[in-house]
Every structure is written in structure tokens, then in C-alpha cells.
Motif scaffolding. Structure first.
Motif, PDB file in Angstrom:
ATOM      1  N   THR A 186      37.655  39.329  33.979  1.00 35.47           N
ATOM      2  CA  THR A 186      37.555  38.023  34.243  1.00 35.47           C
ATOM      3  C   THR A 186      37.201  37.488  33.697  1.00 35.47           C
ATOM      4  N   ASN A 220      33.878  43.434  32.350  1.00 36.36           N
ATOM      5  CA  ASN A 220      34.854  42.597  32.457  1.00 36.36           C
ATOM      6  C   ASN A 220      35.609  41.706  32.729  1.00 36.36           C
ATOM      7  N   ASP A 266      42.074  34.400  36.193  1.00 39.19           N
ATOM      8  CA  ASP A 266      41.835  35.686  36.265  1.00 39.19           C
ATOM      9  C   ASP A 266      42.434  36.717  37.921  1.00 39.19           C
ATOM     10  N   THR A 267      43.732  34.840  38.397  1.00 43.56           N
ATOM     11  CA  THR A 267      43.702  35.266  39.506  1.00 43.56           C
ATOM     12  C   THR A 267      45.284  35.303  39.363  1.00 43.56           C
TER      13      THR A 267
END
Length: 219
Positions: free
Chosen positions: A33, A31, A39-40
């Protein structure tokens, strides 16, 4: 190229699980993120980061992006981590793992750029499948690179470069940039070029540096 063993590297890596994934099970999804502060941001990956000069410099110059350094050797991962901590790079993660499982560690269409810098040439014919530009690796890269993403490759090895051009061409990739003497190019790419440790060493000896940028056909 194998680095000398660094006894301190294992201890340092173990102290920082928030920054390094040490040989995770490829059956378990990572993961990403949760591993980045933001995480964008677009994601870029280097496979075979060595001591980390390239990827840490890139991460430092581009805080607007996230980066993952993939490196098999724990001593090298420790060196990258030491540089990451010194520069306080919260946009860089380190994955100590085998690149053969790269498509298990990243979701489909998740990376904008994938870097292959001075990979092991594996010159013997019987080792062809180990080369990071062999068709089975290209297939894995295609899975994780976004439709508008691309691959960047550099080497000082003429044989590996010729093989890689042929392999990528046979796979149906599109070449955006090809050079057989990168450091003498009059091109914006060389103006923004970040040298690896090996690149600096080889170029200082007068060896030409081969490079290419390529993307995949629409999936």
C-alpha cells in the motif's frame, strides 16, 4: 537464463529503495500500500522478469493497474529499474527475491494476474521441484491470486510446456486458453500479446511459442 553481470546495477538499485525491494526478509510482511501512488488499482505480478521488456511495456500500456516485477538477479533488476525510471512508471515496483517465497511477499487474494514468461525449464528430473509450475509453486500462487484471477504462461520449451499442462491439470486448474503456436493464432490474445526479449529472439528463429491461461478452482 543468467545475464552477464552489470557492475552499475547494484549502485542503481541502492539509489532507489522507493522502487526496488532488494532481497527482503520473507519473515517481514511487505506493505505494498505504501509503495504505490494509488494502491486501489488491481495488482498484477510477473515472476522472472528478465530485462523487463514485458512488464515495463505492460505497465506503460495500463496505467490503471499496478505491477510488480519479481526477479532474482540483481543485474536484471537494475535493467528493469533503468527502464522504469526512463518511462516514469509509478505503477511498477521491483522485487529482487526468490520466487520460492512468493506467498510470503504478497497477501492472500491480492493479485489478479500472475505471469510466468520463459521460465527456466530445469529439464533434469532431479530438478523438478525448481520448475515454476511444480505443484508447490502452484499452491503458493493460489494463495495470492484472487478467486477470479488467473495465471498466464509462455515458453519456447516444448518439454516444460507439456509438463506444465500436466502439472496444472493434476492440480485441478481450469484452462481458458492453450496454444502450441501462439504467434500463428487467430485470436484476440495474440493481438494483445506483448513479447519478452526471449520471445522475440526465439520467434525470429521460427521456434513456436507455447502459451496458456489458467485459473484455480474456487477456494
Amino acid at each position: 537464463m543468467r545475464l552477464r553481470n552489470k557492475p552499475w546495477a547494484v549502485s542503481l538499485v541502492n539509489q532507489h529503495p522507493e522502487s526496488v525491494l532488494d532481497r527482503p526478509d520473507p519473515q517481514n510482511t511487505i506493505n505494498w500500500t505504501d509503495r504505490f501512488a494509488d494502491d486501489t488499482k488491481p495488482l498484477e505480478i510477473e515472476i522472472g522478469s528478465g530485462k523487463g521488456q514485458f512488464i515495463t511495456t505492460l505497465a506503460e500500456q495500463h496505467p490503471e493497474k499496478n505491477f510488480v516485477a519479481v526477479e532474482l538477479q540483481i543485474s536484471a533488476a537494475g535493467m528493469i529499474l533503468r527502464s522504469k525510471l526512463a518511462k516514469n512508471l509509478n505503477n511498477l515496483q521491483i522485487l529482487c527475491a526468490d520466487a520460492a517465497n512468493i506467498d510470503c511477499y504478497f497477501a492472500p487474494d491480492s493479485a489478479d494476474v500472475l505471469y510466468l514468461n520463459f521460465s527456466d525449464p530445469w529439464p533434469k528430473s532431479r530438478h523438478e521441484k525448481r520448475r515454476l509450475t511444480y505443484k508447490s509453486f502452484l499452491q503458493k500462487y493460489q494463495k495470492i491470486i484472487t478467486p477470479h484471477g488467473h495465471l498466464e504462461f509462455k515458453t519456447d520449451n516444448a518439454g516444460l510446456f507439456a509438463y506444465s499442462v500436466q502439472s496444472m491439470n493434476n492440480y485441478g486448474m481450469n484452462f481458458d486458453f492453450v496454444s502450441v503456436d501462439l504467434h500463428n493464432e487467430v485470436h484476440e490474445i495474440i493481438a494483445n500479446n506483448i513479447e519478452t526479449e526471449y520471445e522475440h529472439k526465439f520467434a525470429a528463429k521460427g521456434n513456436p511459442i507455447y502459451a496458456l491461461h489458467a485459473d484455480f478452482e474456487v477456494k
